[in-house]
Design a protein around this motif. Sequence first.
Motif, short mmCIF file in Angstrom:
data_model
loop_
_atom_site.label_atom_id
_atom_site.label_comp_id
_atom_site.label_asym_id
_atom_site.label_seq_id
_atom_site.Cartn_x
_atom_site.Cartn_y
_atom_site.Cartn_z
N GLU A 17 -4.68 17.36 -9.10
CA GLU A 17 -4.55 17.48 -7.65
C GLU A 17 -5.77 16.89 -6.95
N ALA A 18 -6.95 17.16 -7.47
CA ALA A 18 -8.18 16.64 -6.86
C ALA A 18 -8.24 15.13 -6.99
N ALA A 19 -7.84 14.60 -8.15
CA ALA A 19 -7.85 13.15 -8.35
C ALA A 19 -6.85 12.48 -7.43
N ALA A 20 -5.69 13.09 -7.26
CA ALA A 20 -4.68 12.55 -6.35
C ALA A 20 -5.19 12.53 -4.92
N ALA A 21 -5.86 13.61 -4.52
CA ALA A 21 -6.38 13.69 -3.16
C ALA A 21 -7.36 12.57 -2.86
N GLN A 22 -8.15 12.19 -3.85
CA GLN A 22 -9.10 11.09 -3.68
C GLN A 22 -8.37 9.78 -3.42
N VAL A 23 -7.33 9.52 -4.21
CA VAL A 23 -6.57 8.28 -4.05
C VAL A 23 -5.85 8.26 -2.71
N LEU A 24 -5.21 9.36 -2.35
CA LEU A 24 -4.46 9.41 -1.10
C LEU A 24 -5.37 9.29 0.12
N ALA A 25 -6.53 9.90 0.05
CA ALA A 25 -7.49 9.77 1.16
C ALA A 25 -7.95 8.33 1.30
N ALA A 26 -8.14 7.66 0.18
CA ALA A 26 -8.56 6.26 0.21
C ALA A 26 -7.47 5.38 0.79
N LEU A 48 0.84 -1.20 0.00
CA LEU A 48 0.00 0.00 0.00
C LEU A 48 0.87 1.25 0.00
N GLY A 49 1.94 1.23 0.79
CA GLY A 49 2.84 2.37 0.85
C GLY A 49 3.55 2.63 -0.47
N LEU A 50 3.97 1.57 -1.15
CA LEU A 50 4.59 1.71 -2.46
C LEU A 50 3.60 2.32 -3.45
N PHE A 51 2.37 1.87 -3.38
CA PHE A 51 1.30 2.38 -4.24
C PHE A 51 1.04 3.86 -3.95
N GLU A 52 0.89 4.19 -2.67
CA GLU A 52 0.66 5.58 -2.29
C GLU A 52 1.81 6.47 -2.77
N ALA A 53 3.02 5.98 -2.62
CA ALA A 53 4.19 6.76 -3.00
C ALA A 53 4.18 7.12 -4.48
N GLN A 54 3.80 6.16 -5.32
CA GLN A 54 3.78 6.45 -6.76
C GLN A 54 2.82 7.59 -7.08
N ALA A 71 6.03 13.43 -15.26
CA ALA A 71 4.99 12.74 -14.49
C ALA A 71 4.40 11.60 -15.29
N GLN A 72 4.11 11.85 -16.55
CA GLN A 72 3.55 10.80 -17.41
C GLN A 72 4.54 9.66 -17.61
N GLU A 73 5.82 10.01 -17.77
CA GLU A 73 6.85 8.99 -17.93
C GLU A 73 6.97 8.14 -16.67
N HIS A 74 6.95 8.80 -15.52
CA HIS A 74 7.05 8.05 -14.27
C HIS A 74 5.85 7.12 -14.10
N LEU A 75 4.69 7.63 -14.43
CA LEU A 75 3.47 6.83 -14.36
C LEU A 75 3.59 5.59 -15.23
N ALA A 76 4.08 5.78 -16.44
CA ALA A 76 4.19 4.67 -17.39
C ALA A 76 5.26 3.67 -16.98
N GLY A 77 6.27 4.12 -16.23
CA GLY A 77 7.35 3.23 -15.85
C GLY A 77 7.18 2.60 -14.48
N SER A 78 6.11 2.93 -13.79
CA SER A 78 5.93 2.44 -12.42
C SER A 78 5.56 0.96 -12.39
N HIS A 79 6.07 0.29 -11.36
CA HIS A 79 5.72 -1.12 -11.12
C HIS A 79 5.00 -1.29 -9.79
N HIS A 80 4.54 -0.21 -9.22
CA HIS A 80 3.99 -0.28 -7.87
C HIS A 80 2.61 0.33 -7.74
N ALA A 81 1.92 0.58 -8.84
CA ALA A 81 0.66 1.31 -8.71
C ALA A 81 -0.52 0.61 -9.38
N PHE A 82 -0.50 -0.70 -9.40
CA PHE A 82 -1.66 -1.43 -9.93
C PHE A 82 -2.62 -1.73 -8.80
#
Length: 255
Positions: A130-139, A60-66, A82-93
């Motif tokens: 920012e709003a979309a991120a806040a939803q994920v982080l709150a969850a 969960l922490g790895l996911f939140e961090a991404q 940001a888009q490149e990092h998103l595409a290269g992440s292995h921790h946010a599924f």
Amino acid sequence: MPSDRSPRPVVARRTVVAGAFAGFGLAASPVRLWADEGGEAGEGAAIAELPEAVGFLTTLGLFEAQHRIVAALYAQGAVAVAQEHLAGSHHAFYDDLEAGIAATAAPGFEDETLAFATAVNAGADVGAVEAAAAQVLAACAAVRKTTHDKDQMKAAEALLRVAASDLEAGMEGGQVSLAQEYRDAWGFATVAQLWLEDLAGDADATVAAAATSALRGKAEVEAQFAGVNATTAPGDAGALLAEAARVELAAFRLK
């Protein structure tokens, strides 16, 4: 040994990987060479050896961090990074978390995860991301708060150890040599510290004291980074390992 998990973009589920980024002209290409990289495979093996509850929280922490990394990059105007990092992440599924979330009393947040990825890769305005991120982080926080305090501390320790490994891999002579590794280290260390700060405010005095003790090296950890998108940084992984050791000792106070 190379991982058998192919590099993947951040989307809610693996089943939508193939087409999720095509519409934005992005490819799920590896930022790092898996054949030469022991870090990701080592992380997976290390997490698998943790107690189940701690392993889930670490994931969960790895996911939140991404999500924190990508949101921070986007807020700085580094949209392509940001888009490149998103595409290269292995921790946010999301499906890496789904079974663990189902075992808690917290609601799932697959839709929020996909909404964040969609906003980032569509080049949405900063406020929308920012709003979309806040939803994920709150969850993420809602899930974490259903778990045991000691397990949270042990997961924070694990996150700091992963961060130290990635920081060491991503730095060379004070220069950021592997940007994704460096950014991952920043994100994992940031999440560990945020979790500990939350525990330091716990109503249980024993929990609060343990977390406060664990945070004694916070400033030294922060000093090893020069922001999320740096090209140079002090990058001493030893400072993160020292903080992880303090967290480990502090966690022994908790039942």
